[in-house]
Design a protein around this motif. Sequence first.
Motif, PDB file in Angstrom:
ATOM      1  N   GLU A  76     -55.404  24.663  36.868  1.00 42.21           N
ATOM      2  CA  GLU A  76     -53.995  24.490  36.539  1.00 42.21           C
ATOM      3  C   GLU A  76     -53.790  24.362  35.030  1.00 42.21           C
ATOM      4  O   GLU A  76     -54.749  24.131  34.273  1.00 42.21           O
ATOM      5  N   GLN A  77     -52.545  24.469  34.609  1.00 41.36           N
ATOM      6  CA  GLN A  77     -52.215  24.338  33.195  1.00 41.36           C
ATOM      7  C   GLN A  77     -52.610  22.968  32.657  1.00 41.36           C
ATOM      8  O   GLN A  77     -52.997  22.830  31.488  1.00 41.36           O
ATOM      9  N   SER A  78     -52.557  21.959  33.514  1.00 41.42           N
ATOM     10  CA  SER A  78     -52.927  20.600  33.085  1.00 41.42           C
ATOM     11  C   SER A  78     -54.418  20.478  32.763  1.00 41.42           C
ATOM     12  O   SER A  78     -54.832  19.496  32.137  1.00 41.42           O
ATOM     13  N   ASP A  79     -55.216  21.461  33.179  1.00 39.98           N
ATOM     14  CA  ASP A  79     -56.647  21.440  32.888  1.00 39.98           C
ATOM     15  C   ASP A  79     -56.967  22.017  31.509  1.00 39.98           C
ATOM     16  O   ASP A  79     -58.106  21.905  31.043  1.00 39.98           O
ATOM     17  N   VAL A  80     -55.995  22.620  30.871  1.00 42.95           N
ATOM     18  CA  VAL A  80     -56.213  23.244  29.567  1.00 42.95           C
ATOM     19  C   VAL A  80     -56.396  22.167  28.495  1.00 42.95           C
ATOM     20  O   VAL A  80     -55.689  21.158  28.479  1.00 42.95           O
ATOM     21  N   ASP A  81     -57.330  22.384  27.596  1.00 41.46           N
ATOM     22  CA  ASP A  81     -57.637  21.437  26.531  1.00 41.46           C
ATOM     23  C   ASP A  81     -56.508  21.381  25.511  1.00 41.46           C
ATOM     24  O   ASP A  81     -56.218  22.368  24.831  1.00 41.46           O
ATOM     25  N   VAL A  82     -55.885  20.222  25.402  1.00 45.15           N
ATOM     26  CA  VAL A  82     -54.847  20.014  24.387  1.00 45.15           C
ATOM     27  C   VAL A  82     -55.337  19.054  23.301  1.00 45.15           C
ATOM     28  O   VAL A  82     -54.566  18.676  22.422  1.00 45.15           O
ATOM     29  N   ALA A 113     -62.999  23.529  33.699  1.00 44.06           N
ATOM     30  CA  ALA A 113     -63.708  23.256  34.944  1.00 44.06           C
ATOM     31  C   ALA A 113     -63.932  21.757  35.112  1.00 44.06           C
ATOM     32  O   ALA A 113     -63.692  21.187  36.189  1.00 44.06           O
ATOM     33  N   ALA A 114     -64.397  21.096  34.061  1.00 42.02           N
ATOM     34  CA  ALA A 114     -64.648  19.658  34.133  1.00 42.02           C
ATOM     35  C   ALA A 114     -63.352  18.893  34.396  1.00 42.02           C
ATOM     36  O   ALA A 114     -63.324  17.952  35.201  1.00 42.02           O
ATOM     37  N   ALA A 115     -62.275  19.295  33.734  1.00 43.36           N
ATOM     38  CA  ALA A 115     -60.986  18.620  33.927  1.00 43.36           C
ATOM     39  C   ALA A 115     -60.493  18.780  35.358  1.00 43.36           C
ATOM     40  O   ALA A 115     -59.943  17.833  35.944  1.00 43.36           O
ATOM     41  N   SER A 116     -60.693  19.954  35.936  1.00 47.45           N
ATOM     42  CA  SER A 116     -60.231  20.183  37.310  1.00 47.45           C
ATOM     43  C   SER A 116     -61.034  19.371  38.320  1.00 47.45           C
ATOM     44  O   SER A 116     -60.501  18.957  39.354  1.00 47.45           O
ATOM     45  N   LEU A 117     -62.299  19.123  38.026  1.00 49.40           N
ATOM     46  CA  LEU A 117     -63.112  18.290  38.917  1.00 49.40           C
ATOM     47  C   LEU A 117     -62.576  16.863  38.965  1.00 49.40           C
ATOM     48  O   LEU A 117     -62.536  16.240  40.031  1.00 49.40           O
ATOM     49  N   ALA A 118     -62.159  16.341  37.816  1.00 45.30           N
ATOM     50  CA  ALA A 118     -61.586  14.994  37.781  1.00 45.30           C
ATOM     51  C   ALA A 118     -60.213  14.968  38.435  1.00 45.30           C
ATOM     52  O   ALA A 118     -59.867  14.025  39.149  1.00 45.30           O
ATOM     53  N   ARG A 119     -59.436  16.008  38.200  1.00 46.88           N
ATOM     54  CA  ARG A 119     -58.077  16.067  38.764  1.00 46.88           C
ATOM     55  C   ARG A 119     -58.106  16.113  40.290  1.00 46.88           C
ATOM     56  O   ARG A 119     -57.230  15.528  40.955  1.00 46.88           O
ATOM     57  N   THR A 120     -59.113  16.786  40.860  1.00 50.79           N
ATOM     58  CA  THR A 120     -59.193  16.932  42.319  1.00 50.79           C
ATOM     59  C   THR A 120     -60.111  15.898  42.962  1.00 50.79           C
ATOM     60  O   THR A 120     -60.416  15.998  44.147  1.00 50.79           O
ATOM     61  N   PRO A 122     -61.038  12.486  44.780  1.00 42.74           N
ATOM     62  CA  PRO A 122     -60.233  11.693  45.718  1.00 42.74           C
ATOM     63  C   PRO A 122     -59.499  10.550  45.021  1.00 42.74           C
ATOM     64  O   PRO A 122     -60.126   9.683  44.412  1.00 42.74           O
ATOM     65  N   GLY A 123     -58.178  10.581  45.064  1.00 44.61           N
ATOM     66  CA  GLY A 123     -57.386   9.570  44.367  1.00 44.61           C
ATOM     67  C   GLY A 123     -56.939  10.005  42.993  1.00 44.61           C
ATOM     68  O   GLY A 123     -56.188   9.276  42.328  1.00 44.61           O
ATOM     69  N   GLY A 124     -57.408  11.185  42.533  1.00 45.16           N
ATOM     70  CA  GLY A 124     -56.949  11.726  41.266  1.00 45.16           C
ATOM     71  C   GLY A 124     -57.678  11.188  40.046  1.00 45.16           C
ATOM     72  O   GLY A 124     -58.685  10.475  40.161  1.00 45.16           O
ATOM     73  N   PRO A 125     -57.191  11.526  38.845  1.00 44.20           N
ATOM     74  CA  PRO A 125     -57.869  11.148  37.601  1.00 44.20           C
ATOM     75  C   PRO A 125     -58.084   9.643  37.426  1.00 44.20           C
ATOM     76  O   PRO A 125     -59.113   9.231  36.883  1.00 44.20           O
ATOM     77  N   ALA A 126     -57.138   8.820  37.864  1.00 49.91           N
ATOM     78  CA  ALA A 126     -57.306   7.364  37.717  1.00 49.91           C
ATOM     79  C   ALA A 126     -58.482   6.870  38.545  1.00 49.91           C
ATOM     80  O   ALA A 126     -59.279   6.036  38.084  1.00 49.91           O
ATOM     81  N   ALA A 127     -58.590   7.378  39.776  1.00 52.58           N
ATOM     82  CA  ALA A 127     -59.714   6.998  40.633  1.00 52.58           C
ATOM     83  C   ALA A 127     -61.026   7.528  40.069  1.00 52.58           C
ATOM     84  O   ALA A 127     -62.069   6.863  40.144  1.00 52.58           O
ATOM     85  N   PHE A 128     -60.984   8.731  39.489  1.00 58.79           N
ATOM     86  CA  PHE A 128     -62.184   9.296  38.851  1.00 58.79           C
ATOM     87  C   PHE A 128     -62.652   8.404  37.704  1.00 58.79           C
ATOM     88  O   PHE A 128     -63.836   8.069  37.606  1.00 58.79           O
ATOM     89  N   LYS A 129     -61.724   7.992  36.856  1.00 57.53           N
ATOM     90  CA  LYS A 129     -62.086   7.153  35.719  1.00 57.53           C
ATOM     91  C   LYS A 129     -62.662   5.811  36.174  1.00 57.53           C
ATOM     92  O   LYS A 129     -63.631   5.310  35.592  1.00 57.53           O
ATOM     93  N   ALA A 130     -62.102   5.254  37.236  1.00 60.99           N
ATOM     94  CA  ALA A 130     -62.631   3.999  37.777  1.00 60.99           C
ATOM     95  C   ALA A 130     -64.046   4.193  38.311  1.00 60.99           C
ATOM     96  O   ALA A 130     -64.913   3.325  38.132  1.00 60.99           O
ATOM     97  N   ALA A 131     -64.285   5.337  38.967  1.00 60.16           N
ATOM     98  CA  ALA A 131     -65.613   5.633  39.499  1.00 60.16           C
ATOM     99  C   ALA A 131     -66.628   5.807  38.372  1.00 60.16           C
ATOM    100  O   ALA A 131     -67.787   5.386  38.482  1.00 60.16           O
ATOM    101  N   VAL A 132     -66.200   6.430  37.277  1.00 62.52           N
ATOM    102  CA  VAL A 132     -67.076   6.585  36.112  1.00 62.52           C
ATOM    103  C   VAL A 132     -67.452   5.221  35.553  1.00 62.52           C
ATOM    104  O   VAL A 132     -68.616   4.964  35.227  1.00 62.52           O
TER     105      VAL A 132
END
Length: 296
Positions: A76-82, A113-120, A122-132
């Motif tokens: 998605e567009q949100s996966d693009v590096d800004v 690719a890395a951004a899309s893995l975090a976005r998808t 379970p629970g989205g980016p916030a849950a991904f960051k907590a898991a990290v």
Amino acid sequence: MMKKLFAAVLMSFSAAAAVAVPFGSQSVLVVEDDTGKVLLEKNADRLMPIASLTKLMTAMVVLDAKQDMDEPIEIEQSDVDVIKHSSSRVPVGATIPRRDVLQLALMSSDNRAAASLARTYPGGPAAFKAAVKRKIAALGMTQTAIEEPTGLNPANRSTAEDLVKMAHAASRYPEITRITTDPKDIINIKGREVEYHNTNRLVGAKGWDIGLSKTGYTQEAGRCLIMKVKAAGKNATMVLLNAGASSVRVLDALNIRRYVLGDNSSTAFAANAPRAKASAGGTRRVKHVKARRRHR
């Protein structure tokens, strides 16, 4: 007896030579895997940005979630590096199975690719960051902070000492070791077979036995490398942080193999791998190895 004496002298010479060799990376750590012995260190406790070395952590957290690796992910567009506006050969709108997205994130260090893995996750980016954060704590990486999945943010910081722990953990995932030691791969993108390459020019190079690999680059982090190698009968993990150029990073790895690990074979330090051009976490080209075609 003479053989043992010669070996001891050779090891002493190698250690002395390693001390004399100027390593261009600002932080260096080499650890013998079988014993945990530190073979070489330089500023190993210095906190630094880690760029795309981050993606090893991203991969572990994604694999720990045991998601369907055949599930398609749409870029998605949100996966693009800004942050750094780095280039990508993975177009917005492409739909790719998660296993191939992981391949792109690790092997060719693609940021979308890395951004899309975090976005998808379970629970989205916030849950991904907590898991990290939980994974960092579980691995005892007390000097590490990771804010996002790509490494583009210079707030992703660690030390060589902590990154050795991350490398050891990542090497226990067969998917990660396989992907990061693939020289290149062909992946279907919007009905077209596209060839992608490993960002580490030493993967697939003659004479190198590599068990894990990940490169990284941003302006703040410089050129970084995590690599597990086998040389001269030793299994070792090396971490190189903040080299000024790709050639410096490669030369440091060659000198570690020759002087620290004691591999004096003719291919151990012949820097004849093809040249590479890379943007922040970008891709590069290699011509001397055959692609592994993925059948679906």
